[in-house]
Design a protein around this motif. Structure first.
Motif, PDB file in Angstrom:
ATOM      1  N   THR A  79      56.886  -6.866  70.503  1.00 24.90           N
ATOM      2  CA  THR A  79      57.199  -5.853  70.373  1.00 24.90           C
ATOM      3  C   THR A  79      56.313  -5.018  69.397  1.00 24.90           C
ATOM      4  O   THR A  79      56.070  -3.496  69.712  1.00 24.90           O
ATOM      5  N   ALA A  80      55.628  -5.481  68.739  1.00 19.51           N
ATOM      6  CA  ALA A  80      54.017  -4.789  68.619  1.00 19.51           C
ATOM      7  C   ALA A  80      53.429  -4.255  69.951  1.00 19.51           C
ATOM      8  O   ALA A  80      52.509  -2.582  69.564  1.00 19.51           O
ATOM      9  N   THR A  81      52.749  -4.934  70.243  1.00 18.27           N
ATOM     10  CA  THR A  81      51.873  -4.419  72.134  1.00 18.27           C
ATOM     11  C   THR A  81      52.949  -3.589  72.271  1.00 18.27           C
ATOM     12  O   THR A  81      52.582  -2.351  73.009  1.00 18.27           O
ATOM     13  N   ALA A  82      54.109  -3.360  72.258  1.00 20.01           N
ATOM     14  CA  ALA A  82      54.730  -2.700  72.909  1.00 20.01           C
ATOM     15  C   ALA A  82      54.758  -1.030  72.625  1.00 20.01           C
ATOM     16  O   ALA A  82      54.458  -0.190  73.294  1.00 20.01           O
ATOM     17  N   GLY A 204      43.124 -15.998  71.653  1.00 17.93           N
ATOM     18  CA  GLY A 204      44.580 -15.225  71.705  1.00 17.93           C
ATOM     19  C   GLY A 204      45.421 -14.906  71.035  1.00 17.93           C
ATOM     20  O   GLY A 204      46.620 -13.901  70.303  1.00 17.93           O
ATOM     21  N   VAL A 205      45.636 -15.899  69.774  1.00 14.09           N
ATOM     22  CA  VAL A 205      46.083 -15.844  68.262  1.00 14.09           C
ATOM     23  C   VAL A 205      45.583 -14.549  67.458  1.00 14.09           C
ATOM     24  O   VAL A 205      46.534 -13.861  67.003  1.00 14.09           O
ATOM     25  N   ILE A 206      44.789 -14.044  67.624  1.00 16.15           N
ATOM     26  CA  ILE A 206      43.721 -13.206  67.062  1.00 16.15           C
ATOM     27  C   ILE A 206      44.338 -12.225  67.426  1.00 16.15           C
ATOM     28  O   ILE A 206      44.897 -10.877  66.553  1.00 16.15           O
ATOM     29  N   ASP A 210      45.885  -8.738  66.002  1.00 15.90           N
ATOM     30  CA  ASP A 210      46.005  -7.058  66.357  1.00 15.90           C
ATOM     31  C   ASP A 210      46.401  -6.955  65.885  1.00 15.90           C
ATOM     32  O   ASP A 210      47.037  -5.702  65.317  1.00 15.90           O
ATOM     33  N   ALA A 211      46.725  -7.091  67.128  1.00 21.15           N
ATOM     34  CA  ALA A 211      48.556  -5.932  67.647  1.00 21.15           C
ATOM     35  C   ALA A 211      49.254  -5.668  66.573  1.00 21.15           C
ATOM     36  O   ALA A 211      50.082  -4.523  66.031  1.00 21.15           O
ATOM     37  N   PHE A 212      49.359  -7.071  66.033  1.00 25.84           N
ATOM     38  CA  PHE A 212      50.310  -6.920  64.852  1.00 25.84           C
ATOM     39  C   PHE A 212      49.598  -6.143  63.367  1.00 25.84           C
ATOM     40  O   PHE A 212      51.063  -5.097  63.375  1.00 25.84           O
ATOM     41  N   ALA A 213      49.110  -5.689  63.017  1.00 24.76           N
ATOM     42  CA  ALA A 213      47.984  -5.120  61.984  1.00 24.76           C
ATOM     43  C   ALA A 213      48.328  -3.000  62.780  1.00 24.76           C
ATOM     44  O   ALA A 213      48.271  -2.342  61.863  1.00 24.76           O
ATOM     45  N   ALA A 214      48.776  -3.441  63.756  1.00 15.50           N
ATOM     46  CA  ALA A 214      48.232  -2.192  64.362  1.00 15.50           C
ATOM     47  C   ALA A 214      48.952  -1.511  64.572  1.00 15.50           C
ATOM     48  O   ALA A 214      49.695  -0.481  64.253  1.00 15.50           O
TER      49      ALA A 214
END
Length: 284
Positions: A79-82, A204-206, A210-214
């Motif tokens: 969801t974060a990436t979207a 991949g985990v990092i 990163d996407a989550f925090a962004a």
């Protein structure tokens, strides 16, 4: 900052104890044995002689870390990436103030309560014709609606952990990377070990985190834990829901207000009043 780093060290050191005893602590609360303090609190206060506020902050970090881990494992990173790809953005336009960020990517000072009556909250996302400004009350794009549900979910966690959210996110990431190290050791012992594959998994985990925090930053969630309501308690009882009774239901109404504001950033008081009247018709 230094204070958050200090508390993160305690949280990292004591997390195994917290994990091993949290089921017992929850059972004690359920049974009404409130005198039984959590093991982490007892250890920090009685053995390490730290103030109770330190113990409380450390527990907040550990609980939020577990919340973040559950969200990432359940696919919230997708969801974060979207949200990032769709350029879904919530930002604060306070250009008439000296302390206002100059760009949408800048953030309001987390220590300053967000007063929706003093700043203009703007929303936008990408569309086939380019970036468009969003009317948060009427927008029905599924991507936007899902992003606002996600915003509400994250805001609940941030509301509990506050400015210590970064420490909690780092603790969550560290735990996931530590588990990968355990898996790597097991594979090495079994003779089925490929270092390159594990390095890719780590990256991949990092990238997930990163996407989550962004996404937190892009959805304007910094300082959301100190957001002031559009309608205070006095106005709510006098003008909006005059029949509202005293007791827990009043808290439910105020929580519903905050939830609506979180999912409709920049929504006007007029629409909020309409929503509350529809949600709590017996109190109008």
């Amino acid at each position: 900052d230094e204070e958050s780093r200090r508390l993160l060290w305690y949280a990292s050191f004591l997390k195994p104890i917290y994990d091993a005893t949290k089921a017992t602590s929850a059972a004690a609360k359920t049974s009404g044995r409130n005198k039984s303090r959590p093991a982490v609190t007892r250890f920090m206060v009685d053995e390490l002689k730290r103030p109770t506020r330190d113990a409380e902050s450390v527990e907040k970090i550990m609980k939020a870390a577990d919340d973040f881990s559950r969200l990432v494992k359940s696919g919230s990173d997708l969801t974060a990436t979207a949200i990032l790809l769709g350029e879904v953005r919530v930002w604060y336009d306070c250009s008439d103030r000296d302390d206002c960020p100059t760009e949408p990517d800048d953030n309001i000072d987390e220590t300053t309560p967000i007063n929706p009556n003093e700043v203009t909250i703007r929303c936008n996302m990408i569309s086939p014709s380019g970036t468009k400004e969003i009317d948060c009350v009427t927008e029905d794009d599924p991507v936007w609606l899902h992003a606002m549900e996600y915003r509400l979910t994250i805001s609940k966690i941030l509301g509990r952990v506050g400015a210590l959210w970064r420490a909690a996110l780092i603790l969550s990431l560290s735990e996931q990377l530590a588990k990968l190290n355990d898996d790597e050791l097991n594979y090495a012992i079994e003779g089925d070990f490929m270092e390159q594959d594990f390095e890719e998994v780590r990256r991949g985990v990092i990238e997930q985190y990163d996407a989550f925090a962004a996404s937190f930053l892009q959805l304007g969630l910094m300082g959301i834990w100190s957001q002031k309501p559009l309608i205070d308690g006095g106005e709510m009882k006098k003008d909006v829901l005059p029949r509202i009774p005293k007791g827990p239901v009043f808290r439910d109404v105020m929580d519903e207000q905050i939830d609506w504001m979180t999912q409709h950033p920049g929504g006007s008081k007029q629409y909020l009043v309409k929503h509350l009247a529809e949600t709590f018709p017996d109190f109008v």
